[in-house]
Every structure is written in C-alpha cells, then in structure tokens.
Design a protein around this motif. Structure first.
Motif, mmCIF file in Angstrom:
data_model
loop_
_atom_site.group_PDB
_atom_site.id
_atom_site.type_symbol
_atom_site.label_atom_id
_atom_site.label_comp_id
_atom_site.label_asym_id
_atom_site.label_seq_id
_atom_site.Cartn_x
_atom_site.Cartn_y
_atom_site.Cartn_z
ATOM 1 N N THR A 60 55.587 28.288 36.602
ATOM 2 C CA THR A 60 54.219 28.685 36.936
ATOM 3 C C THR A 60 54.159 29.353 38.310
ATOM 4 O OG1 THR A 60 53.296 26.875 35.621
ATOM 5 C CG2 THR A 60 51.865 27.857 37.302
ATOM 6 N N VAL A 61 54.834 28.743 39.281
ATOM 7 C CA VAL A 61 54.859 29.306 40.639
ATOM 8 C C VAL A 61 55.511 30.682 40.620
ATOM 9 C CG1 VAL A 61 55.667 28.984 42.998
ATOM 10 C CG2 VAL A 61 54.952 27.008 41.652
ATOM 11 N N TYR A 62 56.621 30.803 39.899
ATOM 12 C CA TYR A 62 57.338 32.074 39.810
ATOM 13 C C TYR A 62 56.448 33.171 39.238
ATOM 14 C CZ TYR A 62 60.418 35.673 37.943
ATOM 15 O OH TYR A 62 60.994 36.873 37.634
ATOM 16 N N ASN A 63 55.790 32.870 38.110
ATOM 17 C CA ASN A 63 54.944 33.884 37.476
ATOM 18 C C ASN A 63 53.825 34.347 38.407
ATOM 19 O OD1 ASN A 63 56.299 34.095 35.032
ATOM 20 N ND2 ASN A 63 55.167 32.427 34.095
ATOM 21 N N ASN A 64 53.206 33.417 39.112
ATOM 22 C CA ASN A 64 52.134 33.787 40.035
ATOM 23 C C ASN A 64 52.639 34.714 41.138
ATOM 24 O OD1 ASN A 64 50.084 32.364 38.737
ATOM 25 N ND2 ASN A 64 50.520 30.476 39.834
ATOM 26 N N LYS A 65 53.775 34.364 41.722
ATOM 27 C CA LYS A 65 54.336 35.191 42.795
ATOM 28 C C LYS A 65 54.824 36.532 42.249
ATOM 29 C CE LYS A 65 55.637 31.526 46.030
ATOM 30 N NZ LYS A 65 54.712 32.015 47.076
ATOM 31 N N GLU A 103 60.069 34.960 49.227
ATOM 32 C CA GLU A 103 59.576 33.675 48.726
ATOM 33 C C GLU A 103 60.096 33.402 47.315
ATOM 34 O OE1 GLU A 103 55.356 33.910 49.007
ATOM 35 O OE2 GLU A 103 55.303 33.608 51.189
ATOM 36 N N ILE A 104 60.133 34.434 46.482
ATOM 37 C CA ILE A 104 60.635 34.285 45.115
ATOM 38 C C ILE A 104 62.111 33.924 45.120
ATOM 39 C CG2 ILE A 104 61.188 35.565 43.011
ATOM 40 C CD1 ILE A 104 58.545 37.072 43.385
ATOM 41 N N LYS A 105 62.879 34.615 45.953
ATOM 42 C CA LYS A 105 64.322 34.361 46.004
ATOM 43 C C LYS A 105 64.625 32.969 46.556
ATOM 44 C CE LYS A 105 65.746 39.190 46.202
ATOM 45 N NZ LYS A 105 66.440 40.248 46.953
ATOM 46 N N LYS A 106 63.870 32.545 47.552
ATOM 47 C CA LYS A 106 64.068 31.203 48.097
ATOM 48 C C LYS A 106 63.745 30.142 47.052
ATOM 49 C CE LYS A 106 63.353 32.049 53.054
ATOM 50 N NZ LYS A 106 62.478 31.776 54.219
ATOM 51 N N MET A 107 62.681 30.380 46.288
ATOM 52 C CA MET A 107 62.298 29.451 45.238
ATOM 53 C C MET A 107 63.391 29.341 44.182
ATOM 54 S SD MET A 107 59.359 29.863 42.368
ATOM 55 C CE MET A 107 60.557 30.825 41.442
ATOM 56 N N LYS A 108 63.926 30.492 43.784
ATOM 57 C CA LYS A 108 65.002 30.499 42.795
ATOM 58 C C LYS A 108 66.238 29.767 43.315
ATOM 59 C CE LYS A 108 63.986 34.852 40.401
ATOM 60 N NZ LYS A 108 64.575 36.145 40.021
ATOM 61 N N LEU A 109 66.613 30.101 44.548
ATOM 62 C CA LEU A 109 67.814 29.497 45.119
ATOM 63 C C LEU A 109 67.667 27.986 45.219
ATOM 64 C CD1 LEU A 109 70.597 29.814 46.386
ATOM 65 C CD2 LEU A 109 69.487 30.190 48.599
ATOM 66 N N SER A 110 66.513 27.518 45.655
ATOM 67 C CA SER A 110 66.270 26.090 45.787
ATOM 68 C C SER A 110 66.394 25.386 44.433
ATOM 69 C CB SER A 110 64.877 25.855 46.382
ATOM 70 O OG SER A 110 64.596 24.478 46.463
ATOM 71 N N MET A 111 65.849 26.005 43.383
ATOM 72 C CA MET A 111 65.925 25.405 42.055
ATOM 73 C C MET A 111 67.358 25.341 41.551
ATOM 74 S SD MET A 111 64.015 26.457 38.476
ATOM 75 C CE MET A 111 64.853 28.025 38.343
ATOM 76 N N LEU A 112 68.101 26.436 41.747
ATOM 77 C CA LEU A 112 69.486 26.469 41.272
ATOM 78 C C LEU A 112 70.363 25.457 42.002
ATOM 79 C CD1 LEU A 112 70.022 30.324 40.872
ATOM 80 C CD2 LEU A 112 69.583 28.633 39.089
ATOM 81 N N ILE A 113 70.123 25.285 43.288
ATOM 82 C CA ILE A 113 70.886 24.298 44.058
ATOM 83 C C ILE A 113 70.564 22.887 43.581
ATOM 84 C CG2 ILE A 113 71.147 23.241 46.343
ATOM 85 C CD1 ILE A 113 70.853 26.035 47.541
ATOM 86 N N SER A 143 69.157 36.729 37.876
ATOM 87 C CA SER A 143 69.779 37.281 39.075
ATOM 88 C C SER A 143 68.828 37.196 40.249
ATOM 89 C CB SER A 143 70.160 38.749 38.840
ATOM 90 O OG SER A 143 70.494 39.364 40.060
ATOM 91 N N LEU A 144 69.331 36.729 41.374
ATOM 92 C CA LEU A 144 68.488 36.660 42.560
ATOM 93 C C LEU A 144 68.262 38.037 43.166
ATOM 94 C CD1 LEU A 144 69.812 33.378 44.111
ATOM 95 C CD2 LEU A 144 67.452 33.848 43.592
ATOM 96 N N ASN A 145 69.010 39.047 42.692
ATOM 97 C CA ASN A 145 68.752 40.405 43.157
ATOM 98 C C ASN A 145 67.457 40.936 42.558
ATOM 99 O OD1 ASN A 145 71.008 40.694 44.759
ATOM 100 N ND2 ASN A 145 72.290 41.301 43.057
ATOM 101 N N ASP A 146 67.113 40.411 41.360
ATOM 102 C CA ASP A 146 65.805 40.680 40.787
ATOM 103 C C ASP A 146 65.531 42.159 40.550
ATOM 104 O OD1 ASP A 146 62.765 38.788 41.406
ATOM 105 O OD2 ASP A 146 63.679 39.564 39.606
ATOM 106 N N ASN A 147 66.518 42.870 40.055
ATOM 107 C CA ASN A 147 66.325 44.291 39.752
ATOM 108 C C ASN A 147 65.667 44.433 38.386
ATOM 109 O OD1 ASN A 147 67.175 45.732 41.871
ATOM 110 N ND2 ASN A 147 69.017 46.503 40.959
ATOM 111 N N GLN A 148 64.407 44.099 38.290
ATOM 112 C CA GLN A 148 63.778 44.045 36.991
ATOM 113 C C GLN A 148 63.130 45.354 36.578
ATOM 114 O OE1 GLN A 148 61.277 40.640 36.678
ATOM 115 N NE2 GLN A 148 62.720 39.319 37.705
ATOM 116 N N ARG A 149 62.904 46.222 37.500
ATOM 117 C CA ARG A 149 62.268 47.481 37.136
ATOM 118 C C ARG A 149 62.790 48.559 38.071
ATOM 119 N NH1 ARG A 149 56.319 46.637 36.976
ATOM 120 N NH2 ARG A 149 56.444 46.767 39.233
ATOM 121 N N VAL A 150 63.294 49.637 37.494
ATOM 122 C CA VAL A 150 63.855 50.712 38.291
ATOM 123 C C VAL A 150 63.090 51.993 38.005
ATOM 124 C CG1 VAL A 150 65.911 52.070 38.799
ATOM 125 C CG2 VAL A 150 66.133 49.655 38.239
#
Length: 221
Positions: A60-65, A103-113, A143-150
């Motif tokens: 939910t947090v991810y989608n909002n951000k 903020e998105i990358k930190k959230m992802k990293l925290s969850m994966l850890i 991917s934490l690089n998050d290249n979702q749209r080019v």
C-alpha cells in the motif's frame, strides 16, 4: 549545420546505465521468490506469515509513493517542455521527484533486508539457485533501479529536418535496426541504453549512423 542533440528521459532512473544484474537482486531475496519456494526451502508457518504480512503492509505504501512519483515526473516533463523554462521551479520539482524515488528505494531495501534476516543461511543457499528467475512485472522488488518506464526523445536543430537516429536493438547475439523505438519492448527487459553521436556513430554504422545511434541492449533471458 547544428549537430543533433539526443535527450534520454529515463523516468524513475535518471541517467546511469543499469547493471546487467541488479546488485540487490544478487544479495537479497524478493518475497515472491521466497514464498514460491517455501516447500523447497523448508519455510516455517511463522516465516511465511511474517513475510506475507510485511509484503502486504509495504504494498500500500509503495503504490501511494509510486503514484505520487509518476505524477511528479509528469509535471516535471511538462515544465521543461515549453520554449522557456523556469530553472528554479524545474530544479525544485526535480528535488521532489528525487526525494520520492529515494523514499521508495529505502522502503524496498528495508523490506528485502528484513526478509533476508528471517531466513536461515541454509534457506538462503537454496534460494540462490533460483536467483536468475525473472520476477513478475507487478513485483515491487524486481529491481531497486526501478527502470519501469523509458521515454526516448530526440531534439534536432532546425537544419536537421526530419532526420532520425538509428535504433539498434541488441538481444543476445542478435542485432536489429529500426527507425523508431519499438513500442512492444517491455521497459523491464532493458539492460542498458547507449547513445552514439558524430564520428563515433559514423565510424561504426557508416552513413546509417550519421544522425546518431541509440543502442538498446536487452537483458538475457
């Protein structure tokens, strides 16, 4: 004659080249992968429930951000598209985008850890055998690089007319040329994008590269 200027707007991932395999994907474990092989790795019911709960709460947090970041990037693109750009306002909007992305990358990293710390060394070793498997497009941890749209845009001097750069799509040992960026390419399948201009383009691609070359390298399947 003015030289053609090639502008790459890689939304959600500024201007760096994406590594062949994301370092976080090498060292950490996506919840989709862990839960898929729960039987093989011997996950306990407690481990399964903790990972499910963690993923559900973060989604939910991810989608909002993510929605906020998409909107912020659209606004930035609009701000820089006009004939005259307010530098101060554009920089302020860029800061908003970068803040959300961080903020998105930190959230992802925290969850994966957190997920990795729930796993035993033996379970991690078993999951390592499946690390090269592609994640679903809906995954929030692909991917934490998050290249979702080019978005690739080409700006030309007035003398350039309708000339376009050459696109080269590299897929394994296969190279295919195109007049435009193929619409059917999934952004998640792109490993890197390289731009060649001037003599460097012409020396490799001859007259076909005189207007510049955009090389799109796809990830190995």
């Amino acid at each position: 004659m003015k030289k053609q200027t090639l502008i790459l707007l890689m939304l959600l991932a500024a201007t760096y080249v994406v590594p062949a395999q994301d370092i976080f994907q090498q060292k950490l474990y996506a919840p989709e992968l862990v839960l898929k092989y729960r039987e093989e790795t011997g996950l306990s019911n407690d481990q399964v429930e903790k990972i499910k709960t963690l993923y559900s709460s973060e989604l939910t947090v991810y989608n909002n951000k993510k929605w906020d970041l998409d909107a912020a990037m659209v606004k930035l693109e609009q701000m820089i598209s006009g004939p005259s750009v307010d530098t101060k306002a554009a920089n302020a909007q860029l800061e908003k985008c970068l803040t959300l992305e961080t903020e998105i990358k930190k959230m992802k990293l925290s969850m994966l850890i957190t997920i990795k710390n729930l796993l035993t060394p033996a379970q991690q070793t078993k999951l390592d055998a499946h690390k090269d498997e592609p994640m679903s497009e809906s995954s929030i941890t692909t991917s934490l690089n998050d290249n979702q749209r080019v978005v690739v845009r080409v700006r030309q001097g007035p003398e350039a007319g309708s000339k376009k750069p050459l696109y080269v799509i590299v897929n394994g040992d296969t190279r295919k040329t195109a007049d435009d960026m193929p619409a059917d390419i999934n952004p998640d399948s792109i490993e890197s994008i390289e731009v060649l201009k001037g003599e460097s383009a012409a020396s490799v691609y001859g007259k076909w590269g005189e207007n510049g070359v955009i090389i799109v390298k796809l990830k190995k399947k």
